[in-house]
Design an enzyme around this catalytic site. Structure first.
Site, short mmCIF file in Angstrom:
data_model
loop_
_atom_site.label_atom_id
_atom_site.label_comp_id
_atom_site.label_asym_id
_atom_site.label_seq_id
_atom_site.Cartn_x
_atom_site.Cartn_y
_atom_site.Cartn_z
CB ALA A 9 44.71 -82.46 -1.90
CB CYS A 10 40.79 -78.94 -4.01
SG CYS A 10 42.17 -77.94 -4.61
CB THR A 11 37.55 -81.09 -0.09
OG1 THR A 11 38.67 -81.95 0.19
CG2 THR A 11 36.26 -81.83 0.21
NE ARG A 215 42.05 -84.49 0.71
CZ ARG A 215 41.77 -84.21 -0.55
NH1 ARG A 215 40.70 -83.46 -0.85
NH2 ARG A 215 42.52 -84.66 -1.54
#
Length: 335
Positions: A9-11, A215
Site C-alpha cells: 500500500a502507498c498513497t 485511503r
C-alpha cells in the site's frame, strides 16, 4: 492476488495551494525494509533501460533527487524542473510481452526515465503516448512474484497524470484534477468509488480503514479541505498532516492479514521552491534537500548518495545537501 492487493500500500496526492504553490506528498508502505537511500543524479548521465540488447538509451536532460528501492530502482523523486514521479503497487498491472526486438525499459527505471527527460506532465504524456519502449518487469527482490507498479507524474504547474498497464495496454489518465493515487483497484474504478464518498461529503463521514480505496477517499477530501496558506511552512505542514492521515501504523498486524504493510517513509516535494522533504517512520526528524544548493550540471555535477541506514534509521535534520557523499550510481534491476 487479493493478499497482494491489501498488503502492499502507498498513497500519493498533489496539493494546489495559494500563489501557485504545488506540493506532492507520498507514503511508502511495505511489509519489510525497502532498502531506501537518497541519491542525487546530475544532468548528462548516460542511461540504459537494462532490458537486454535492445534497451532504450538516453542522456539525462534534468538533474534529480530520488529515493531508491533496494538501490536498484527509483521509487520516488523530483527533478530540477519541478517534475515529480512516484511508483506505487498495482496488483492488476499486466505489461506487454517483451520479445526483445523493440526498445525495452526496465520497470525499475520507469520513474527515472521521466525525471531525466521531461520538465512537464504534458511533455511526458505526449512522449509516453507514442509508446517509445516496452516496459519490462522482473521479480520483486526477495520474492517469487513479478513487480506490478503504476506511475504518477506531477509538475510545478499542478498538472497530473497516472500511467497504468492494464491487460498489456498502456492507459494514461491526464488531468490536473487527478490529484490522488493509491493502489487497487485500477484508477478508473478508484474514481468511481470516490464519487460515492463525494456525494456523502467528507465532513459527514469518511472511510477509515487502510484499504486503498478508503485511503483514496480520505486523501481526496483532505487535500482540498486543508487551508491554502500563503505561508509555505504552513502549507508543507498541512501536506504532511494529510499524508500521515493516510499512512499505515508501523508494525501493524491483523489476524487475516499477517503481512500487512506499514508506512516506512514519507516524502513531500515542494515543486516551486525545489525542496524535497523526507520523513522516516523510525526517526524523530523531518529533513530536506534543497535542489538549488546542488550542482546538477552536466559539466561538474556528481552522483551523490545519502545513506539512510537499515529501515531508514539514520537521523538527519534540517537541510542536508552538504551531507551527501560522492559515489558510483546504482544499476537498475533488469534482464
Amino acid at each position: 492476488m487479493a493478499t497482494a492487493t491489501t498488503a502492499e500500500a502507498c498513497t500519493r496526492f498533489v496539493y494546489h495551494g495559494a500563489n501557485g504553490q504545488v506540493i506532492t506528498g507520498r507514503s511508502m508502505d511495505w511489509k519489510q525494509d525497502v532498502g531506501t537511500n537518497l541519491w542525487v543524479f546530475p544532468r548528462g548521465m548516460k542511461r540504459s533501460g537494462e532490458a537486454g540488447p535492445n534497451s532504450v538509451h538516453w542522456t539525462s536532460k534534468y538533474g534529480s533527487v530520488i529515493a531508491s528501492g533496494y538501490d536498484i530502482s527509483t521509487t520516488d523523486g523530483m527533478n530540477d524542473a519541478g517534475l515529480v514521479t512516484n511508483v506505487l503497487w498495482l496488483a492488476e498491472s499486466a505489461y506487454p510481452k517483451y520479445d526483445g526486438k523493440t526498445p525495452g525499459l526496465s520497470l525499475a527505471a520507469w520513474a527515472q526515465y521521466a525525471l531525466d527527460n521531461f520538465a512537464t506532465v504534458k511533455d511526458a504524456v505526449d512522449e509516453l503516448a507514442k509508446e517509445p519502449f516496452t516496459v519490462v518487469t522482473d521479480k520483486t527482490p526477495g520474492e517469487d512474484r513479478l513487480a506490478t507498479l503504476h506511475l504518477s507524474l506531477s509538475d510545478a504547474s499542478g498538472d497530473s497524470a497516472i500511467v497504468e498497464y492494464i491487460n498489456g495496454k498502456q492507459v494514461i489518465h491526464h488531468s490536473r484534477d487527478y490529484q490522488v493515487m493509491t493502489n487497487s483497484p485500477i484508477f478508473e474504478e478508484q474514481l468511481a468509488l470516490n464519487a460515492y464518498w463525494k456525494q456523502i461529503g467528507g465532513t459527514a463521514m469518511l472511510p477509515g480503514t487502510n484499504r486503498a480505496s478508503d485511503r483514496f477517499a480520505r486523501a481526496s477530501f483532505y487535500v482540498n479541505a486543508i487551508p491554502k496558506s500563503e505561508n509555505p511552512v504552513e502549507a508543507i505542514a498541512s501536506v504532511f498532516s494529510v499524508i500521515r492521515n493516510v499512512s499505515v501504523p508501523f508494525g501493524i498486524t491483523t489476524p487475516d492479514q499477517p503481512n500487512i504493510s506499514s508506512t516506512r517513509w514519507r516524502t513531500v516535494s515542494d515543486q516551486k521552491r525545489q525542496l524535497y522533504f523526507f520523513e522516516s517512520a523510525l526517526t524523530p526528524n523531518i529533513f530536506w534537500v534543497d535542489l538549488k544548493k546542488l550542482d546538477l550540471s552536466a559539466e561538474h555535477g556528481k552522483v551523490l548518495k545519502l545513506e539512510l541506514g537499515p529501515n531508514q534509521t539514520h537521523i538527519y535534520s534540517g537541510e542536508v545537501s552538504d551531507q551527501f557523499k560522492e559515489t558510483t550510481p546504482f544499476k537498475f534491476l533488469g534482464i
